[in-house]
Write a protein that holds these residues in place. Structure first.
Motif, PDB file in Angstrom:
ATOM      1  N   ARG A 116       0.861  -1.182   0.000  1.00  0.00           N
ATOM      2  CA  ARG A 116       0.000   0.000   0.000  1.00  0.00           C
ATOM      3  C   ARG A 116       0.898   1.233   0.000  1.00  0.00           C
ATOM      4  N   HIS A 155      -3.503   0.917  13.007  1.00  0.00           N
ATOM      5  CA  HIS A 155      -2.870  -0.115  12.190  1.00  0.00           C
ATOM      6  C   HIS A 155      -1.571  -0.555  12.857  1.00  0.00           C
ATOM      7  N   ASP A 198      -1.065  13.579   7.823  1.00  0.00           N
ATOM      8  CA  ASP A 198      -2.007  12.784   7.042  1.00  0.00           C
ATOM      9  C   ASP A 198      -1.613  11.308   7.037  1.00  0.00           C
ATOM     10  N   VAL A 199      -0.322  11.036   6.891  1.00  0.00           N
ATOM     11  CA  VAL A 199       0.143   9.647   6.933  1.00  0.00           C
ATOM     12  C   VAL A 199      -0.154   9.030   8.298  1.00  0.00           C
ATOM     13  N   LEU A 258       1.580   5.251   0.334  1.00  0.00           N
ATOM     14  CA  LEU A 258       1.086   6.457   0.976  1.00  0.00           C
ATOM     15  C   LEU A 258       1.929   7.638   0.506  1.00  0.00           C
ATOM     16  N   ARG A 274      -3.802   8.221   8.545  1.00  0.00           N
ATOM     17  CA  ARG A 274      -4.181   7.060   7.740  1.00  0.00           C
ATOM     18  C   ARG A 274      -3.742   5.746   8.390  1.00  0.00           C
TER      19      ARG A 274
END
Length: 227
Positions: free
Chosen positions: A49, A71, A63-64, A51, A67
């Motif tokens: 994925r 996780h 923002d990272v 980013l 996101r």
């Protein structure tokens, strides 16, 4: 499925880390300022994925982190860095060189690391890696110039040493790893190691790391690099 976060995974050592972890079935979170080449992302497979990440843009960094909230991350590899202007004579160095190198190589990896603490806590391996350099060794390196680059990597090592002490209570292993002189764009492809050779050995160091090694500067072959 274990998870690895890699910054600067679009080329060089970072891309090789992504390839090797993806090939072993890891989920790869690639935080890149420049996108993957189309064939590279295809080769990495569906477990990767990407980013968008610019370590010098606080909005991008935040923002990272947002996101990634919730996780779990087993291994985080702060690989993105900057190595131009290493051959400047001392009188040629200006504030702009200093600012860019120190912010990119020292501040950016540290800042992102602080924002993913909870992700690492939730992971099983709890390992935080920064890609250092022999140039950071005050007791060993005798090369000329590289003034600001050396300072940036030495400062990063000290930040990792401090994180090792700060995060010891919850079991984080913080490693400063020297990849060797690798044939990448940063070295003008003049090096003693191919990326796959360096990364294969670095991954062994990461996999076998112990809490006692947290805060240490370690060579790609597992040997300790003197401070």
């Amino acid at each position: 499925m274990p998870t690895v976060l890699i910054t600067g995974a679009n080329r060089g050592i970072g891309l090789e880390f992504a390839r090797q972890y993806a090939a072993e079935g890891w989920e790869v979170l690639a935080a890149n300022r420049t996108p993957f080449k189309p064939m590279d992302i295809v080769d990495l497979g569906p477990g990767t994925r990407e980013l968008r990440y610019d370590g010098l843009n606080e909005a991008s960094v935040a923002d990272v982190a947002a996101r990634l909230k919730g996780h779990a991350i087993d291994v985080a590899i702060m690989n993105a860095g900057y190595g131009d202007d290493q051959q400047l004579a001392p009188e040629e160095i200006h504030e702009a060189h200093w600012q860019r190198m120190m912010l990119t190589n020292t501040w950016a990896p540290f800042r992102l690391a602080t924002l993913i603490e909870e992700n690492l806590k939730a992971g099983e391996k709890k390992t935080l890696v920064e890609i250092s350099s022999l140039a950071a060794s005050n007791g060993t390196y005798t090369g000329k110039r590289q003034f600001v680059y050396r300072a940036s990597k030495a400062a990063l090592n000290q930040l990792w040493r401090s994180l090792a002490a700060e995060w010891k209570p919850w079991g984080c292993i913080c490693l400063a790893l020297r990849p060797g002189l690798v044939q990448t764009r940063m070295t003008d492809y003049a090096g003693e190691l191919l990326p796959e050779e360096s990364v294969t050995q670095l991954r062994q160091v990461i996999a076998n790391a112990t809490p006692e090694q947290s805060g240490m500067h370690i060579n790609y072959d597992g040997a300790t690099v003197p401070w």
